[in-house]
Design an enzyme around this catalytic site. Structure first.
Site: not given
Length: 257
Positions: A66, A109, A208
């Protein structure tokens, strides 16, 4: 930390943000010591930190899918990523994402970045090991997360922050997340849960893509957390790298430049 500016689970998912661990409150972390975590990478867009990442090979970085953007560079070899410094910056020449990745809510992811030239290892730059294919981490294992993402005081930090967190049993993790079933009906497959839940710290926005490192092995990639990064609440969600080892090795053998 600020691994990406505001990734939501999906258009209809408005309360979950992707997150990564950071230190002075990564939430409640500490500044990483100089001669540690030399594998950490700042994944940047327009020379601004968006996500964390980590060097697994002199020319390859793992991060979250992402975190992908058009113009990406990576910075490594320095815990302080202030724009005022002369940083080691590498262009990203290829982005490998799982063909099954659609959004964080559905999992997969993970993204492998190939950089323009091999990093010179030694001193401030090192790689980190990733697990073998069927590697499994025990519950309540103490691990380390790190990043430049949001803290309670700041949206972005220049200094790398780090925090010890413990892994959480997947059954307890699923149970804790049930309170947010209006946003996510079930957690995606191939994940590791750690931090946040019954602990006073964990990852936040901008973290992230960073690694969950247990016993000197990067076993997970920061994927998502609850918006606002409130702790204790629910466990942070990481992509389980061991489920993608064959894919990673296959991508690194490709001849694309």
């Amino acid at each position: 930390m600020s691994c990406f500016t505001a990734i939501l689970f999906a258009t209809a998912v408005t309360t979950l943000h992707i997150t990564v661990v950071v230190g002075d409150d990564i939430i409640n972390g500490k500044k990483a010591s100089k001669n540690s975590l030399q594998y950490m990478v700042s994944v940047q867009t327009n020379k601004k930190h968006e996500c964390g990442g980590f060097l697994i090979n002199p020319q390859y970085v793992l991060t979250a899918a992402h975190c992908a953007s058009e113009e990406m560079t990576i910075v490594l070899g320095d815990h302080n990523i202030s724009s005022q410094k002369n940083l080691k910056r590498f262009n990203v020449v290829h982005k490998f994402k799982s063909k099954t990745f659609k959004n964080v809510k559905m999992g997969n992811d993970i993204m492998l970045l190939k950089i323009a030239k091999k990093a010179v290892l030694g001193g401030k730059v090192k790689t980190v090991k990733i697990p073998y294919q069927h590697y499994s981490i025990k519950n309540n294992t103490q691990c380390l997360v790190a990043g430049w993402g949001s803290t309670k005081q700041h949206k972005v930090v220049n200094d790398l922050l780090a925090l010890n967190v413990s892994t959480v049993d997947i059954r307890d993790c699923k149970e804790a997340w049930k309170k947010y079933k209006e946003n996510i009906t079930q957690l995606p497959p191939n994940i590791i849960c750690a931090g946040g839940y019954k602990q006073n710290g964990g990852v936040c926005l901008g973290d992230s893509g960073g690694p969950l490192v247990c016993n000197s092995v990067a076993v997970g990639i920061v994927s998502f957390n609850i918006k606002g990064c409130e702790y204790p609440d629910v466990p942070n969600i990481y992509t389980d790298i061991s489920k993608y080892v064959r894919w990673i090795n296959a991508m690194m053998k490709k001849k694309k430049t």
